[in-house]
Design a protein around this motif. Structure first.
Motif, PDB file in Angstrom:
ATOM      1  N   VAL A  28       0.851  -1.183   0.000  1.00  0.00           N
ATOM      2  CA  VAL A  28       0.000   0.000   0.000  1.00  0.00           C
ATOM      3  C   VAL A  28       0.889   1.236   0.000  1.00  0.00           C
ATOM      4  CG1 VAL A  28      -1.700   1.338   1.311  1.00  0.00           C
ATOM      5  CG2 VAL A  28      -1.907  -1.152   1.179  1.00  0.00           C
ATOM      6  N   VAL A  29       0.599   2.158  -0.923  1.00  0.00           N
ATOM      7  CA  VAL A  29       1.291   3.450  -0.987  1.00  0.00           C
ATOM      8  C   VAL A  29       0.272   4.505  -0.574  1.00  0.00           C
ATOM      9  CG1 VAL A  29       2.553   5.085  -2.433  1.00  0.00           C
ATOM     10  CG2 VAL A  29       2.768   2.613  -2.849  1.00  0.00           C
ATOM     11  N   ASP A  30       0.445   5.023   0.626  1.00  0.00           N
ATOM     12  CA  ASP A  30      -0.479   5.996   1.210  1.00  0.00           C
ATOM     13  C   ASP A  30      -0.048   7.390   0.754  1.00  0.00           C
ATOM     14  OD1 ASP A  30      -1.872   7.747   2.944  1.00  0.00           O
ATOM     15  OD2 ASP A  30      -1.930   6.220   4.514  1.00  0.00           O
ATOM     16  N   MET A  48       3.950   8.192   1.205  1.00  0.00           N
ATOM     17  CA  MET A  48       4.562   9.025   0.194  1.00  0.00           C
ATOM     18  C   MET A  48       3.503  10.036  -0.254  1.00  0.00           C
ATOM     19  SD  MET A  48       6.775   7.733  -3.104  1.00  0.00           S
ATOM     20  CE  MET A  48       7.897   6.798  -2.078  1.00  0.00           C
ATOM     21  N   PRO A  49       3.454  11.203   0.413  1.00  0.00           N
ATOM     22  CA  PRO A  49       2.422  12.185   0.069  1.00  0.00           C
ATOM     23  C   PRO A  49       2.369  12.466  -1.429  1.00  0.00           C
ATOM     24  CG  PRO A  49       3.611  12.876   2.024  1.00  0.00           C
ATOM     25  CD  PRO A  49       4.341  11.680   1.471  1.00  0.00           C
ATOM     26  N   LEU A  50       1.177  12.697  -1.922  1.00  0.00           N
ATOM     27  CA  LEU A  50       0.954  12.893  -3.348  1.00  0.00           C
ATOM     28  C   LEU A  50       1.893  13.936  -3.946  1.00  0.00           C
ATOM     29  CD1 LEU A  50      -0.767  12.065  -5.765  1.00  0.00           C
ATOM     30  CD2 LEU A  50      -2.402  13.840  -5.104  1.00  0.00           C
ATOM     31  N   GLU A  51       2.163  15.003  -3.205  1.00  0.00           N
ATOM     32  CA  GLU A  51       3.034  16.056  -3.703  1.00  0.00           C
ATOM     33  C   GLU A  51       4.457  15.554  -3.944  1.00  0.00           C
ATOM     34  OE1 GLU A  51       1.446  16.381  -0.554  1.00  0.00           O
ATOM     35  OE2 GLU A  51      -0.343  17.175  -1.530  1.00  0.00           O
ATOM     36  N   GLN A  52       4.869  14.528  -3.223  1.00  0.00           N
ATOM     37  CA  GLN A  52       6.225  13.983  -3.343  1.00  0.00           C
ATOM     38  C   GLN A  52       6.314  12.816  -4.327  1.00  0.00           C
ATOM     39  OE1 GLN A  52       7.539  12.878   0.569  1.00  0.00           O
ATOM     40  NE2 GLN A  52       7.022  14.860   1.445  1.00  0.00           N
ATOM     41  N   ARG A  56       9.628  10.939  -5.928  1.00  0.00           N
ATOM     42  CA  ARG A  56      10.075   9.836  -5.063  1.00  0.00           C
ATOM     43  C   ARG A  56       9.617   8.458  -5.507  1.00  0.00           C
ATOM     44  NH1 ARG A  56       8.496  10.415   0.774  1.00  0.00           N
ATOM     45  NH2 ARG A  56       9.741   8.529   0.844  1.00  0.00           N
ATOM     46  N   CYS A  57       8.776   8.362  -6.537  1.00  0.00           N
ATOM     47  CA  CYS A  57       8.192   7.063  -6.887  1.00  0.00           C
ATOM     48  C   CYS A  57       9.254   6.021  -7.236  1.00  0.00           C
ATOM     49  CB  CYS A  57       7.145   7.189  -7.975  1.00  0.00           C
ATOM     50  SG  CYS A  57       7.755   7.628  -9.594  1.00  0.00           S
ATOM     51  N   LEU A  58      10.423   6.439  -7.684  1.00  0.00           N
ATOM     52  CA  LEU A  58      11.459   5.461  -8.029  1.00  0.00           C
ATOM     53  C   LEU A  58      12.032   4.757  -6.795  1.00  0.00           C
ATOM     54  CD1 LEU A  58      13.237   7.308 -10.956  1.00  0.00           C
ATOM     55  CD2 LEU A  58      11.476   5.528 -11.045  1.00  0.00           C
ATOM     56  N   GLU A  85       2.167   5.073 -15.331  1.00  0.00           N
ATOM     57  CA  GLU A  85       2.961   5.778 -16.341  1.00  0.00           C
ATOM     58  C   GLU A  85       4.461   5.609 -16.125  1.00  0.00           C
ATOM     59  OE1 GLU A  85       1.942   9.880 -16.607  1.00  0.00           O
ATOM     60  OE2 GLU A  85      -0.062   9.462 -17.369  1.00  0.00           O
ATOM     61  N   ASN A  86       4.848   5.392 -14.876  1.00  0.00           N
ATOM     62  CA  ASN A  86       6.262   5.215 -14.556  1.00  0.00           C
ATOM     63  C   ASN A  86       6.681   3.746 -14.545  1.00  0.00           C
ATOM     64  OD1 ASN A  86       7.814   7.840 -13.802  1.00  0.00           O
ATOM     65  ND2 ASN A  86       5.723   8.134 -13.078  1.00  0.00           N
ATOM     66  N   GLY A  87       5.831   2.888 -15.068  1.00  0.00           N
ATOM     67  CA  GLY A  87       6.201   1.493 -15.267  1.00  0.00           C
ATOM     68  C   GLY A  87       5.880   0.541 -14.132  1.00  0.00           C
ATOM     69  N   PHE A  88       5.176   1.003 -13.124  1.00  0.00           N
ATOM     70  CA  PHE A  88       4.829   0.138 -12.003  1.00  0.00           C
ATOM     71  C   PHE A  88       3.509  -0.585 -12.274  1.00  0.00           C
ATOM     72  CE2 PHE A  88       7.442   3.455 -10.105  1.00  0.00           C
ATOM     73  CZ  PHE A  88       8.302   2.718  -9.308  1.00  0.00           C
ATOM     74  N   GLU A  89       3.359  -1.740 -11.670  1.00  0.00           N
ATOM     75  CA  GLU A  89       2.060  -2.402 -11.642  1.00  0.00           C
ATOM     76  C   GLU A  89       1.320  -1.788 -10.461  1.00  0.00           C
ATOM     77  OE1 GLU A  89      -0.011  -6.808 -11.148  1.00  0.00           O
ATOM     78  OE2 GLU A  89       2.150  -6.607 -10.884  1.00  0.00           O
TER      79      GLU A  89
END
Length: 109
Positions: A28-30, A48-52, A56-58, A85-89
């Motif tokens: 889960v990514v909150d 991982m706040p939406l703004e970050q 930081r998604c990598l 879009e960044n290649g994650f499932e």
């Protein structure tokens, strides 16, 4: 984050499915704000706040299903689109915290 992330409907799962997927290894990514996270969160979730998220998604694992999570499911919908879009499932957990509680998902405060 771009408005286009909110205009498309991302892949989504119900909270009941999310509870099962977490038990099977999904993460889960909150994407809620700090004060929301401090109030209550899902044990084992990554905050991982939406703004970050765009910068930081990598940091997130590429070998696990990511379940974007917020209070009501709107911010996490944009987050799920960005992750895909960044290649994650990745999927959005529809209705967020409200449905997670109703499905009996664990919470920590």
């Amino acid at each position: 984050m771009s408005l286009r992330h909110y205009l498309r409907r991302p892949p989504s799962v119900s909270a009941a499915d999310a509870v099962r997927l977490v038990a099977e290894g999904a993460l889960v990514v909150d994407v809620r704000r700090d004060f929301e996270w401090r109030r209550v969160h899902i044990p084992g979730a990554v905050h991982m706040p939406l703004e970050q998220l765009p910068t930081r998604c990598l940091e997130l694992p590429e070998d696990r299903l990511l379940i974007a999570f917020c209070t009501g499911g709107i911010r996490s919908a944009g987050a799920a689109n960005l992750l895909v879009e960044n290649g994650f499932e990745a999927v959005n957990m529809s209705r967020g915290l409200v449905e997670w509680r109703a499905a009996g998902g664990p919470l920590s405060s």
